[in-house]
Motif scaffolding. Structure first.
Motif, mmCIF file in Angstrom:
data_model
loop_
_atom_site.group_PDB
_atom_site.id
_atom_site.type_symbol
_atom_site.label_atom_id
_atom_site.label_comp_id
_atom_site.label_asym_id
_atom_site.label_seq_id
_atom_site.Cartn_x
_atom_site.Cartn_y
_atom_site.Cartn_z
ATOM 1 N N SER A 164 0.856 -1.178 0.000
ATOM 2 C CA SER A 164 0.000 0.000 0.000
ATOM 3 C C SER A 164 0.896 1.233 0.000
ATOM 4 C CB SER A 164 -0.897 0.009 1.236
ATOM 5 O OG SER A 164 -0.119 0.214 2.407
ATOM 6 N N GLU A 165 0.341 2.376 -0.362
ATOM 7 C CA GLU A 165 1.146 3.607 -0.326
ATOM 8 C C GLU A 165 1.599 3.920 1.098
ATOM 9 O OE1 GLU A 165 0.237 6.988 -3.001
ATOM 10 O OE2 GLU A 165 -1.583 5.856 -3.501
ATOM 11 N N ARG A 166 0.782 3.599 2.067
ATOM 12 C CA ARG A 166 1.163 3.838 3.460
ATOM 13 C C ARG A 166 2.332 2.949 3.869
ATOM 14 N NH1 ARG A 166 -3.102 3.907 8.554
ATOM 15 N NH2 ARG A 166 -1.592 4.523 10.152
ATOM 16 N N GLN A 167 2.300 1.684 3.484
ATOM 17 C CA GLN A 167 3.415 0.781 3.781
ATOM 18 C C GLN A 167 4.692 1.247 3.084
ATOM 19 O OE1 GLN A 167 1.455 -2.772 2.314
ATOM 20 N NE2 GLN A 167 1.333 -3.645 4.386
ATOM 21 N N LEU A 168 4.535 1.665 1.826
ATOM 22 C CA LEU A 168 5.706 2.132 1.072
ATOM 23 C C LEU A 168 6.309 3.354 1.736
ATOM 24 C CD1 LEU A 168 7.491 1.758 -1.421
ATOM 25 C CD2 LEU A 168 5.944 3.301 -2.649
ATOM 26 N N ARG A 169 5.488 4.269 2.194
ATOM 27 C CA ARG A 169 5.989 5.472 2.855
ATOM 28 C C ARG A 169 6.786 5.106 4.110
ATOM 29 N NH1 ARG A 169 5.024 11.002 3.598
ATOM 30 N NH2 ARG A 169 5.282 11.672 5.757
ATOM 31 N N ARG A 170 6.242 4.206 4.919
ATOM 32 C CA ARG A 170 6.925 3.820 6.159
ATOM 33 C C ARG A 170 8.279 3.187 5.872
ATOM 34 N NH1 ARG A 170 7.201 -0.969 8.337
ATOM 35 N NH2 ARG A 170 5.428 -1.782 7.138
ATOM 36 N N ARG A 171 8.324 2.300 4.902
ATOM 37 C CA ARG A 171 9.580 1.617 4.601
ATOM 38 C C ARG A 171 10.568 2.545 3.899
ATOM 39 N NH1 ARG A 171 7.806 -4.455 2.821
ATOM 40 N NH2 ARG A 171 10.063 -4.643 2.416
ATOM 41 N N SER A 172 10.062 3.472 3.105
ATOM 42 C CA SER A 172 10.932 4.458 2.453
ATOM 43 C C SER A 172 11.574 5.383 3.487
ATOM 44 C CB SER A 172 10.134 5.266 1.433
ATOM 45 O OG SER A 172 10.945 6.226 0.791
ATOM 46 N N LEU A 173 10.802 5.835 4.464
ATOM 47 C CA LEU A 173 11.357 6.688 5.521
ATOM 48 C C LEU A 173 12.468 5.967 6.274
ATOM 49 C CD1 LEU A 173 8.115 8.319 6.947
ATOM 50 C CD2 LEU A 173 10.025 9.545 5.906
ATOM 51 N N SER A 174 12.245 4.690 6.587
ATOM 52 C CA SER A 174 13.242 3.927 7.330
ATOM 53 C C SER A 174 14.514 3.697 6.524
ATOM 54 C CB SER A 174 12.641 2.581 7.752
ATOM 55 O OG SER A 174 13.593 1.813 8.458
ATOM 56 N N ALA A 175 14.360 3.376 5.236
ATOM 57 C CA ALA A 175 15.519 3.041 4.407
ATOM 58 C C ALA A 175 16.264 4.261 3.894
ATOM 59 C CB ALA A 175 15.077 2.178 3.220
ATOM 60 N N PHE A 176 15.514 5.291 3.482
ATOM 61 C CA PHE A 176 16.119 6.441 2.809
ATOM 62 C C PHE A 176 16.076 7.732 3.621
ATOM 63 C CE2 PHE A 176 14.193 3.649 -0.427
ATOM 64 C CZ PHE A 176 15.320 3.290 -1.133
ATOM 65 N N GLY A 177 15.176 7.802 4.590
ATOM 66 C CA GLY A 177 15.016 9.036 5.351
ATOM 67 C C GLY A 177 13.978 9.966 4.756
ATOM 68 N N TYR A 178 13.402 9.604 3.612
ATOM 69 C CA TYR A 178 12.436 10.432 2.918
ATOM 70 C C TYR A 178 11.188 9.625 2.573
ATOM 71 C CZ TYR A 178 16.989 12.404 1.340
ATOM 72 O OH TYR A 178 18.267 12.887 1.249
ATOM 73 N N PRO A 179 10.038 10.270 2.457
ATOM 74 C CA PRO A 179 8.908 9.610 1.796
ATOM 75 C C PRO A 179 9.216 9.444 0.311
ATOM 76 C CG PRO A 179 8.369 11.892 2.314
ATOM 77 C CD PRO A 179 9.707 11.624 2.929
ATOM 78 N N PRO A 180 8.515 8.547 -0.379
ATOM 79 C CA PRO A 180 8.872 8.241 -1.774
ATOM 80 C C PRO A 180 8.888 9.449 -2.700
ATOM 81 C CG PRO A 180 7.358 6.598 -0.926
ATOM 82 C CD PRO A 180 7.446 7.670 0.120
ATOM 83 N N LYS A 181 7.959 10.373 -2.560
ATOM 84 C CA LYS A 181 7.926 11.515 -3.471
ATOM 85 C C LYS A 181 9.148 12.414 -3.300
ATOM 86 C CE LYS A 181 2.935 11.717 -4.251
ATOM 87 N NZ LYS A 181 1.688 12.508 -4.122
#
Length: 235
Positions: A164-181
């Motif tokens: 989901s977009e919410r799951q992607l956002r959470r994992r993106s923040l953890s891995a990269f420090g940013y939301p996907p956008k």
């Protein structure tokens, strides 16, 4: 006039590193100010004069680092998404920060500082330290970077990864420090800089990198770098 004295070298394969780098400003009596712009990466930096080791978190805007002529920095740069397992912290915990490694590794950071101080090849020592703490990164990292660098919409990238977009956002923040956008925006900016450094005209840079037009590129550069693209490239 002070020279930045910045040099990059290829990193050892298999460590999730983009490169190793050193910087030794030389000439003049005044400090040299290095403008660091967002690139989606995180760095582990040893300051030889003080022995401090610093984690440079993922930036969302320009960071101005003041360096004294004669100072030497030795560092490794992680590819986007590869630092958190080694550092033991999610990327968003150090976003826009310059954090002492001892706050993350405790006595391990003190031992590494001592090893670096006596090393003839500190770049190798830093890479050995990374190798000794490697853990698997989030498996979505390579696919997400490839998708967003290719201008895939975030919703479509999430669908491709089965999230989901919410799951992607959470994992993106953890891995990269940013939301996907935000990650996509920074990857696009780095692509634009790469093209501009090769001498591609700015209008063509904007079109190839995926900006609406040259004015859009100019606004994004001001926002992310704090200066115009011409000033950033020193032209």
């Amino acid at each position: 006039m002070t020279s930045s004295g910045y040099r990059e070298r290829p990193a050892r394969p298999g460590l999730g590193l983009a490169c190793t780098w050193t910087q030794s400003p030389a000439g003049g009596a005044k400090p040299y100010v290095q403008r660091v712009v967002p690139d989606g990466c995180m760095d582990l930096i040893w300051w030889e004069r003080t022995g401090d080791i610093q984690v440079a978190g993922p930036d969302t805007g320009p960071h101005l680092a003041e360096l004294v002529p004669g100072e030497r920095l030795v560092a490794v740069r992680f590819r986007p998404g590869m630092a958190p397992p080694v550092l033991g912290r999610p990327a968003d915990a150090v976003r826009d920060g310059r954090v002492p490694l001892r706050e993350l590794w405790g006595v391990g950071a003190e031992a590494l500082s001592g090893a670096l101080a006596s090393a003839t090849d500190p770049e190798r020592v830093l890479q050995d330290a990374v190798a000794g703490r490697m853990r698997p990164s989030d498996p979505i990292v390579p696919a997400l970077v490839a998708s967003l660098a290719g201008a895939t919409p975030v919703r479509e990238a999430a669908d491709r990864l089965g999230l989901s977009e919410r799951q992607l956002r959470r994992r993106s923040l953890s891995a990269f420090g940013y939301p996907p956008k935000v990650l996509q925006r920074i990857l696009r900016f780095q692509e634009a800089l790469s093209l501009a450094r090769r001498g591609v005209p700015y209008a063509q840079v904007a079109a190839v990198a995926g900006y609406a037009d040259q004015a859009h590129l100019a606004r994004e550069t001001r926002d992310l770098a704090g200066v115009t693209i011409t000033e950033l490239l020193g032209r």
